[in-house]
Design a protein around this motif. Structure first.
Motif, PDB file in Angstrom:
ATOM      1  N   ALA A  47     -68.988 -57.106 -64.148  1.00  0.00           N
ATOM      2  CA  ALA A  47     -68.462 -56.685 -65.444  1.00  0.00           C
ATOM      3  C   ALA A  47     -68.792 -55.227 -65.749  1.00  0.00           C
ATOM      4  N   ALA A  48     -69.768 -54.659 -65.050  1.00  0.00           N
ATOM      5  CA  ALA A  48     -70.144 -53.258 -65.258  1.00  0.00           C
ATOM      6  C   ALA A  48     -68.976 -52.313 -64.952  1.00  0.00           C
ATOM      7  N   GLY A  49     -67.977 -52.785 -64.249  1.00  0.00           N
ATOM      8  CA  GLY A  49     -66.826 -51.938 -63.926  1.00  0.00           C
ATOM      9  C   GLY A  49     -65.830 -51.804 -65.062  1.00  0.00           C
ATOM     10  N   ALA A  52     -66.602 -64.986 -70.681  1.00  0.00           N
ATOM     11  CA  ALA A  52     -67.718 -65.937 -70.655  1.00  0.00           C
ATOM     12  C   ALA A  52     -67.900 -66.486 -69.242  1.00  0.00           C
ATOM     13  N   PHE A  53     -66.787 -66.817 -68.616  1.00  0.00           N
ATOM     14  CA  PHE A  53     -66.827 -67.389 -67.265  1.00  0.00           C
ATOM     15  C   PHE A  53     -67.452 -66.406 -66.280  1.00  0.00           C
ATOM     16  N   ASN A  54     -66.950 -65.178 -66.301  1.00  0.00           N
ATOM     17  CA  ASN A  54     -67.466 -64.201 -65.354  1.00  0.00           C
ATOM     18  C   ASN A  54     -68.957 -63.942 -65.562  1.00  0.00           C
ATOM     19  N   ALA A  55     -69.358 -63.821 -66.840  1.00  0.00           N
ATOM     20  CA  ALA A  55     -70.766 -63.520 -67.135  1.00  0.00           C
ATOM     21  C   ALA A  55     -71.670 -64.678 -66.724  1.00  0.00           C
ATOM     22  N   ALA A  56     -71.253 -65.905 -67.033  1.00  0.00           N
ATOM     23  CA  ALA A  56     -72.074 -67.073 -66.677  1.00  0.00           C
ATOM     24  C   ALA A  56     -72.217 -67.161 -65.157  1.00  0.00           C
ATOM     25  N   LYS A  57     -71.107 -66.902 -64.481  1.00  0.00           N
ATOM     26  CA  LYS A  57     -71.115 -66.913 -63.016  1.00  0.00           C
ATOM     27  C   LYS A  57     -72.024 -65.811 -62.464  1.00  0.00           C
ATOM     28  N   GLU A  58     -71.973 -64.618 -63.065  1.00  0.00           N
ATOM     29  CA  GLU A  58     -72.837 -63.522 -62.592  1.00  0.00           C
ATOM     30  C   GLU A  58     -74.306 -63.877 -62.773  1.00  0.00           C
ATOM     31  N   GLN A  59     -74.616 -64.503 -63.915  1.00  0.00           N
ATOM     32  CA  GLN A  59     -76.003 -64.891 -64.182  1.00  0.00           C
ATOM     33  C   GLN A  59     -76.450 -65.968 -63.180  1.00  0.00           C
ATOM     34  N   ALA A  60     -75.594 -66.957 -62.964  1.00  0.00           N
ATOM     35  CA  ALA A  60     -75.934 -68.035 -62.024  1.00  0.00           C
ATOM     36  C   ALA A  60     -76.140 -67.465 -60.616  1.00  0.00           C
ATOM     37  N   LEU A  61     -75.317 -66.485 -60.258  1.00  0.00           N
ATOM     38  CA  LEU A  61     -75.454 -65.845 -58.949  1.00  0.00           C
ATOM     39  C   LEU A  61     -76.779 -65.084 -58.861  1.00  0.00           C
ATOM     40  N   ASP A  62     -77.123 -64.361 -59.936  1.00  0.00           N
ATOM     41  CA  ASP A  62     -78.429 -63.672 -59.971  1.00  0.00           C
ATOM     42  C   ASP A  62     -79.551 -64.682 -59.750  1.00  0.00           C
ATOM     43  N   ASP A  63     -79.446 -65.841 -60.402  1.00  0.00           N
ATOM     44  CA  ASP A  63     -80.499 -66.859 -60.304  1.00  0.00           C
ATOM     45  C   ASP A  63     -80.560 -67.463 -58.902  1.00  0.00           C
ATOM     46  N   PHE A  64     -79.397 -67.594 -58.263  1.00  0.00           N
ATOM     47  CA  PHE A  64     -79.399 -68.093 -56.875  1.00  0.00           C
ATOM     48  C   PHE A  64     -80.013 -67.046 -55.941  1.00  0.00           C
ATOM     49  N   ILE A  65     -79.625 -65.782 -56.121  1.00  0.00           N
ATOM     50  CA  ILE A  65     -80.145 -64.714 -55.252  1.00  0.00           C
ATOM     51  C   ILE A  65     -81.668 -64.596 -55.408  1.00  0.00           C
TER      52      ILE A  65
END
Ligand code: NAD
Ligand code: MG
Length: 390
Positions: free
Chosen positions: A101-103, A321-334
């Motif tokens: 989303a930073a883009g 909302a979808f993109n942000a939740a997904k980005e957060q979940a990805l951060d948590d997986f990484i």
């Protein structure tokens, strides 16, 4: 000479874009290059391409960037405001290849200056497609797709009437775990999820390919770009990644786009559009390839995919909302906080909770409101992740 800037220049798409530009140094006048923590790469490319300015997203890295650029004549800048300022510098063509989303903010700024925006950053379309398209219309700017599937559809639609389109099929490789037993997926490691069978890409999109979150974003991206209805968009698993998309017309014809899995195809098409120019990509030998395979995506393997259709049905700013939740979940997986299969579950829970925020989700789509939705959805996803960990 065409004035060009590259946002996310140090990443996979950015480096492929630089590769094409370097092959014709006399054709391009490079305005801005931006990157993140890889200061050495950013400075080296900015100096080699004689850019006016190099920007790192991180303010605390400004001294390093200044030092790396000393004596080159390239200006150094840092931080979010500097990124937006760089997007406002006059250019004919800007590559938007920041990840996430930073883009959005720099892309939006570029459109406000009438610049042609080559959009690899699919997240900004998912977050704020209507806002980007409206801004482009208002300022006479143009958005060109760089995602391989969307570039393929765009090429398939050239000279056609969009009203004659019945369906759009985008393909998916199936990612790293397409042939794994389902019961092994929860234990998939970060290293395993970060290796793609066909494409060489940044880590985040590679993991999103394994989970199919990438295709979920691309379904929404298809809706935004081409204005088709959600039920007209289909996803097909195609393990060879040679057919990138197909456009189905009302006479039953299916137009397929084929090419080697090399992002310089789509980047080059956007760079030279509306012309075609020679590109340094492999030519397919179909006789040697012999066969192409297709299958329907298995919902049990790819639970993230159907979320895209729920998001489109809910409307408003659910995409953000979808993109942000997904980005957060990805951060948590990484970060090793949740398992691979938790990403879809966490995102789904966050979306259910965001759906209750009716006033916010249905507010006017402005950059401020998109940012509000983004922040709240990240909080909801972080909370859902904590609940899962127990
Ligand atoms: P990458 O991780 O290789 O590069 C990302 C770039 O963004 C880097 O330059 C990085 O410094 C910069 N960046 C990261 N976080 C930032 C932030 N918060 N602010 C500013 N800059 C930041 O990613 P990539 O694979 O090149 O993907 C870039 C975009 O293109 C993504 O939106 C991705 O979905 C899309 N895309 C990539 C491919 C591919 O083949 N790599 C294909 C289709 C679409
Ligand atoms: Mg793609």
């Amino acid at each position: 000479m065409r004035k060009v800037s590259i946002f996310g220049a140090t990443g996979s798409i950015g480096q492929n874009t630089i590769d094409l530009i370097r092959r014709a140094p006399d054709a391009y006048d490079v305005v801005a290059l931006t990157g993140g923590a890889n200061i050495a790469r950013l400075a080296a490319d900015a100096a080699a391409l004689r850019a006016d300015v190099a920007v790192t997203a991180y303010e605390d890295r400004l001294p390093d960037l200044r030092a790396a650029l000393a004596g080159t004549g390239v200006e150094a800048a840092a931080g979010q405001a500097a990124l937006v300022e760089a997007a406002a510098r006059p250019a004919d063509w800007i590559m938007s290849a920041i990840v996430g989303a930073a883009g959005l903010a720099p892309g939006l700024e570029a459109l406000k200056h009438g610049t042609t925006l080559a959009l690899a950053n699919k997240e900004s379309l998912v977050c704020a497609g209507a806002l980007l398209l409206e801004t482009a219309g208002q300022y006479g700017a143009r958005l060109l797709p760089v995602d391989s599937e969307h570039s393929a559809v765009f090429q398939g639609l050239a000279g056609e009437d969009i009203d004659a389109v019945e369906r759009i099929i985008i393909t998916a490789s199936g990612g790293a775990f397409r042939d794994w037993p389902l019961e092994d997926l929860p234990d998939a490691s970060l290293a395993q999820a970060s290796s793609h069978p066909n494409w060489d890409m940044g880590q985040r999109i590679t993991i999103d390919s394994a989970s199919m979150f990438n295709k979920a974003l691309e379904v929404i991206e298809t809706r935004e770009y081409f204005g088709v209805r959600p039920e007209q968009i289909e996803v097909l698993v195609h393990p060879e990644s040679l057919v990138h998309a197909l456009v189905g017309f009302n006479d039953g014809a299916l137009m397929a786009h084929l090419g080697a899995p090399d992002m310089r195809h789509a980047i080059g098409y956007a760079l030279h559009w509306p012309e075609r120019q020679d590109l340094p990509v492999e030519r397919l030998d179909l006789a040697r390839i012999g066969q192409l395979n297709f299958r329907a995506p298995d919902p049990a393997r790819y639970p993230a995919l159907h979320l895209a259709y729920e998001v489109m049905e809910r409307g408003g700013m659910m995409g953000a909302a979808f993109n942000a939740a997904k980005e957060q979940a990805l951060d948590d997986f990484i970060a090793g906080r949740i398992r691979f299969t938790d990403m879809a579950a966490v995102t789904e829970t966050a979306l259910e909770r965001m759906s209750a925020e009716r006033d916010l989700i249905d507010a006017a789509m402005t950059l401020d409101n998109v940012t509000r939705v983004d922040h709240l959805a990240r909080q909801q996803a972080a909370r859902a992740a904590e609940e899962r960990i127990g």
